[in-house]
Write an enzyme that holds these catalytic residues in place. Structure first.
Site, PDB file in Angstrom:
ATOM      1  N   LYS A 126      38.461  49.601  41.714  1.00 55.02           N
ATOM      2  CA  LYS A 126      39.381  49.969  40.537  1.00 55.02           C
ATOM      3  C   LYS A 126      39.150  48.783  39.512  1.00 55.02           C
ATOM      4  O   LYS A 126      39.052  49.141  38.328  1.00 55.02           O
ATOM      5  CB  LYS A 126      40.906  49.524  41.306  1.00 55.02           C
ATOM      6  CG  LYS A 126      41.931  49.135  39.949  1.00 55.02           C
ATOM      7  CD  LYS A 126      43.192  48.859  40.742  1.00 55.02           C
ATOM      8  CE  LYS A 126      43.474  47.313  40.898  1.00 55.02           C
ATOM      9  NZ  LYS A 126      44.113  46.941  39.625  1.00 55.02           N
ATOM     10  N   ASN A 127      38.772  47.596  39.920  1.00 54.93           N
ATOM     11  CA  ASN A 127      38.391  46.690  38.826  1.00 54.93           C
ATOM     12  C   ASN A 127      37.017  46.728  38.070  1.00 54.93           C
ATOM     13  O   ASN A 127      37.053  45.908  36.895  1.00 54.93           O
ATOM     14  CB  ASN A 127      38.699  45.125  39.128  1.00 54.93           C
ATOM     15  CG  ASN A 127      39.972  44.501  39.517  1.00 54.93           C
ATOM     16  OD1 ASN A 127      40.894  45.518  39.465  1.00 54.93           O
ATOM     17  ND2 ASN A 127      40.271  43.658  40.410  1.00 54.93           N
ATOM     18  N   CYS A 130      54.184  39.008  34.495  1.00 56.13           N
ATOM     19  CA  CYS A 130      54.167  39.976  35.732  1.00 56.13           C
ATOM     20  C   CYS A 130      54.404  39.127  36.973  1.00 56.13           C
ATOM     21  O   CYS A 130      54.597  38.057  37.047  1.00 56.13           O
ATOM     22  CB  CYS A 130      52.885  40.628  35.800  1.00 56.13           C
ATOM     23  SG  CYS A 130      51.403  39.495  36.483  1.00 56.13           S
ATOM     24  N   ARG A 134      50.385  35.123  32.979  1.00 60.89           N
ATOM     25  CA  ARG A 134      48.891  35.384  32.615  1.00 60.89           C
ATOM     26  C   ARG A 134      48.704  35.455  31.340  1.00 60.89           C
ATOM     27  O   ARG A 134      48.878  36.664  30.709  1.00 60.89           O
ATOM     28  CB  ARG A 134      48.673  36.825  33.529  1.00 60.89           C
ATOM     29  CG  ARG A 134      48.637  36.469  35.024  1.00 60.89           C
ATOM     30  CD  ARG A 134      48.698  37.880  35.790  1.00 60.89           C
ATOM     31  NE  ARG A 134      47.269  38.240  35.949  1.00 60.89           N
ATOM     32  CZ  ARG A 134      46.887  39.231  36.621  1.00 60.89           C
ATOM     33  NH1 ARG A 134      47.852  39.945  37.335  1.00 60.89           N
ATOM     34  NH2 ARG A 134      45.465  39.518  36.738  1.00 60.89           N
ATOM     35  N   ASP A 190      42.264  37.970  45.163  1.00 59.15           N
ATOM     36  CA  ASP A 190      42.698  39.436  45.470  1.00 59.15           C
ATOM     37  C   ASP A 190      42.803  39.703  46.985  1.00 59.15           C
ATOM     38  O   ASP A 190      43.248  40.682  47.552  1.00 59.15           O
ATOM     39  CB  ASP A 190      42.158  40.381  44.745  1.00 59.15           C
ATOM     40  CG  ASP A 190      42.302  40.466  43.291  1.00 59.15           C
ATOM     41  OD1 ASP A 190      43.386  39.758  42.794  1.00 59.15           O
ATOM     42  OD2 ASP A 190      41.689  41.038  42.470  1.00 59.15           O
ATOM     43  N   ARG A 230      48.991  52.067  43.153  1.00 61.38           N
ATOM     44  CA  ARG A 230      47.902  51.494  42.111  1.00 61.38           C
ATOM     45  C   ARG A 230      46.651  50.880  42.237  1.00 61.38           C
ATOM     46  O   ARG A 230      45.624  51.257  41.432  1.00 61.38           O
ATOM     47  CB  ARG A 230      48.531  50.015  41.432  1.00 61.38           C
ATOM     48  CG  ARG A 230      50.219  50.499  40.805  1.00 61.38           C
ATOM     49  CD  ARG A 230      50.635  49.308  39.952  1.00 61.38           C
ATOM     50  NE  ARG A 230      49.589  48.621  39.038  1.00 61.38           N
ATOM     51  CZ  ARG A 230      49.963  47.794  38.083  1.00 61.38           C
ATOM     52  NH1 ARG A 230      50.731  46.817  38.509  1.00 61.38           N
ATOM     53  NH2 ARG A 230      48.884  47.329  37.449  1.00 61.38           N
TER      54      ARG A 230
HETATM   55  C1  UD1 Z   1      41.223  40.075  36.831  1.00 59.15           C
HETATM   56  C2  UD1 Z   1      41.295  41.335  38.066  1.00 59.15           C
HETATM   57  C3  UD1 Z   1      42.300  40.768  39.082  1.00 59.15           C
HETATM   58  C4  UD1 Z   1      42.048  39.598  39.728  1.00 59.15           C
HETATM   59  C5  UD1 Z   1      41.478  38.382  38.721  1.00 59.15           C
HETATM   60  C6  UD1 Z   1      40.959  37.091  39.288  1.00 59.15           C
HETATM   61  C7  UD1 Z   1      41.023  43.292  36.938  1.00 59.15           C
HETATM   62  C8  UD1 Z   1      41.314  44.566  36.238  1.00 59.15           C
HETATM   63  N1  UD1 Z   1      41.742  42.272  37.628  1.00 59.15           N
HETATM   64  O1  UD1 Z   1      42.301  39.738  36.322  1.00 59.15           O
HETATM   65  O2  UD1 Z   1      42.463  41.579  40.311  1.00 59.15           O
HETATM   66  O3  UD1 Z   1      42.867  38.920  40.640  1.00 59.15           O
HETATM   67  O4  UD1 Z   1      40.648  38.894  37.668  1.00 59.15           O
HETATM   68  O5  UD1 Z   1      39.899  37.418  40.058  1.00 59.15           O
HETATM   69  O6  UD1 Z   1      39.637  43.036  37.016  1.00 59.15           O
HETATM   70  N2  UD1 Z   1      43.632  32.853  31.980  1.00 59.15           N
HETATM   71  C9  UD1 Z   1      44.120  32.167  31.134  1.00 59.15           C
HETATM   72  N3  UD1 Z   1      44.261  32.614  29.563  1.00 59.15           N
HETATM   73  C10 UD1 Z   1      43.435  33.707  29.237  1.00 59.15           C
HETATM   74  C11 UD1 Z   1      43.087  34.512  30.462  1.00 59.15           C
HETATM   75  C12 UD1 Z   1      42.960  34.125  31.777  1.00 59.15           C
HETATM   76  O7  UD1 Z   1      44.583  30.940  30.999  1.00 59.15           O
HETATM   77  O8  UD1 Z   1      43.465  34.201  27.852  1.00 59.15           O
HETATM   78  C13 UD1 Z   1      43.822  32.571  33.468  1.00 59.15           C
HETATM   79  C14 UD1 Z   1      44.844  33.178  34.048  1.00 59.15           C
HETATM   80  O9  UD1 Z   1      46.154  33.014  33.997  1.00 59.15           O
HETATM   81  C15 UD1 Z   1      44.327  32.745  35.626  1.00 59.15           C
HETATM   82  C16 UD1 Z   1      42.797  32.760  35.460  1.00 59.15           C
HETATM   83  O10 UD1 Z   1      42.376  32.565  33.899  1.00 59.15           O
HETATM   84  O11 UD1 Z   1      44.860  31.634  35.980  1.00 59.15           O
HETATM   85  C17 UD1 Z   1      41.849  33.867  35.945  1.00 59.15           C
HETATM   86  O12 UD1 Z   1      42.314  35.257  35.340  1.00 59.15           O
HETATM   87  P1  UD1 Z   1      41.414  36.502  34.622  1.00 59.15           P
HETATM   88  O13 UD1 Z   1      40.124  36.256  35.490  1.00 59.15           O
HETATM   89  O14 UD1 Z   1      41.506  36.394  33.386  1.00 59.15           O
HETATM   90  O15 UD1 Z   1      42.081  37.609  35.435  1.00 59.15           O
HETATM   91  P2  UD1 Z   1      42.163  39.005  34.981  1.00 59.15           P
HETATM   92  O16 UD1 Z   1      40.929  39.366  34.148  1.00 59.15           O
HETATM   93  O17 UD1 Z   1      43.512  39.093  34.238  1.00 59.15           O
END
Ligand code: UD1
Length: 429
Positions: A22-23, A126, A131, A316, A408
């Site tokens: 999915k990711n 969420c 996030r 995850d 999902r």
């Molecule tokens: C992706 C995955 C999700 C997984 C996560 C971490 C997909 C579709 N989703 O989510 O399943 O749990 O990686 O492996 O691939 N952060 C910030 N600022 C930002 C962006 C992120 O502070 O602008 C923080 C987040 O709050 C979190 C950390 O960085 O603490 C990691 O988040 P991130 O790797 O960005 O997660 P996603 O890409 O949303």
């Protein structure tokens, strides 16, 4: 709303086909916005999130055609999507759609890179905590975008196109890295990304973009270098297997005992998680068909695990591991460092008799001899599946309510588990 009924206590034996990730699928579908030509994706899982992203892309004018079945294909084989963004008719991604799936925010990068502007709703909160998207915005600014927040929307503009730049992430972010790579692929000049996420899905998307004509080196390491190109073309790409689905079923087998081959699974995509299972006393054997997971009647040794960005233990799989360790022979510790508040499953696991204490980002799990079935509520994707794992080993019946979260991210979960002998059924509303 559908529910899932599970009668616990059966061992799992047989094989489970692992679907496409999915990711990886979601950012690959979003990457189609970078080209006028058709992107063909194979091994796409049948998931609610894929359907939702199809609608979101449709709103921008993208045509998605789902290929028909071929002779010899089973219903478990992934779908083939033909995605064509020849004409982008709208560069706005509205709140109603983005708020339902965070990853759809990532459309901001290809829309901006190709069209010079994008207006994408902030995703909002969420169930697993705040996030933010600040690092995604920072990355686009480093490539020369002018960003404004207006009425809950991020408005990004680059009238004369994006320019290559240096992006240093203060924190590893998967979404930030995807966004930076997609935007930099069509920027003018060279981009260097430091402290990039190393998740296999990043490499999968970069591999696909390179087939489309991008010049990306170093994906899968923490330093990625991208030479921007003027345009990208079509390609055909097969999505990698889902490492989270793989780890989830591995933990289900570890929980019930039994012997199951996870077909198409690739051990190198989740070595950290497999190592934890081996430490707990589970037999893990890579085979030509995938990964064989076996556990005999003996108990599980407790573990001490901290979630980390790849190649560490994935957040995850944290909820699933916690469910497993409710039956460990002693005290386990799990520390969640990626997302705050990602312990929504603890209260529900307690309803089945689990003993878990929380202190900040650390959970202490005291293994119990038996769990007992109860009605429980699914709160998010990974939490829901952790309840299924616990229920498979609980005495009596467990009813998992609100299973739309499961749909999902897990393709036909009840069929895959029932195929190995679990007493599990979906009760449609
Ligand atoms: C992706 C995955 C999700 C997984 C996560 C971490 C997909 C579709 N989703 O989510 O399943 O749990 O990686 O492996 O691939 N952060 C910030 N600022 C930002 C962006 C992120 O502070 O602008 C923080 C987040 O709050 C979190 C950390 O960085 O603490 C990691 O988040 P991130 O790797 O960005 O997660 P996603 O890409 O949303």
């Amino acid at each position: 709303m559908d529910r899932i009924r599970i009668a616990g206590g059966r061992r799992l034996n047989g094989s489970i086909p692992i679907s496409g990730a999915k990711n990886a699928t979601l950012p690959l579908m979003i990457a189609s916005l970078l080209t006028e030509e058709t992107l063909v994706l194979e091994n796409v899982p049948r998931l609610a999130d894929v359907g939702l992203l199809q609608r979101i892309l449709g709103n921008h004018g993208v045509d998605v055609m789902i290929g028909g079945k071929r002779p010899g294909e089973t219903s478990y084989d992934g779908q083939t999507l033909h995605i064509c963004a020849a004409n982008i008719i709208d560069t706005t991604a509205p709140y109603e759609l983005v708020s339902r799936m965070r990853a759809s925010f990532w459309v901001i990068a290809p829309l901006l890179a190709r069209m010079g502007e994008a207006r994408v709703s902030m995703p909002g909160g969420c169930a697993i905590g705040t996030r933010p998207v600040d690092l995604l915005i920072m990355a686009l600014e480093r490539l020369g975008a002018a960003i404004e927040i207006d009425g809950g929307y991020v408005v990004a503009r680059a009238g004369r196109g994006l320019k290559g730049g240096e992006i240093k992430f203060p924190k590893v972010t998967v979404g930030g890295t995807h966004t930076a790579i997609m935007a930099a692929s069509l920027a003018n000049g060279t981009t260097v990304i430091e402290n990039a996420a190393r998740e296999p899905e990043i490499k999968d998307v970069a591999d696909c973009l390179n087939k489309m004509g991008a010049k990306i080196a170093g994906a899968g390491t923490s330093r990625i270098v991208i030479e921007g190109v003027a345009r990208l073309g079509g390609a055909r790409h097969r999505v990698i297997p889902d490492r989270i689905e793989t780890g989830t079923y591995a933990m289900a087998v570890a929980m019930t005992g039994g012997d199951v081959v996870l077909e198409n699974a690739q051990p190198e995509l989740l070595q950290a998680a497999l190592d934890v299972l081996i430490r707990a006393g589970v037999e893990v054997t890579p085979t030509n068909a995938g990964i064989r997971i076996a556990r005999d009647g003996s108990g599980l040794a407790p573990v001490d695990v901290t979630t980390q960005p790849f190649p560490g233990f994935p957040t995850d799989l944290q909820a699933q591991l916690m469910a497993l360790m409710t039956r460990g022979r002693g005290i386990s510790h799990i520390t969640e460092t990626i997302f705050e508040n990602r312990f929504m499953h603890v209260q529900e696991l307690a309803r089945l008799g689990a003993r878990i204490a929380l202190s900040g980002e650390r959970a202490t799990i005291e293994g119990v001899d038996r769990l007992k079935g109860a009605p429980v509520m699914a709160t998010d994707l990974r939490a829901s599946v952790s309840l299924v794992i616990a229920a498979l080993a609980a005495e009596g019946e467990t009813m998992v309510n609100r299973v739309y979260h499961l749909d999902r991210g897990f393709e036909r979960l009840e069929d895959k588990l029932a195929g190995c002998g679990a007493a599990i059924e979906r009760i449609s509303a």
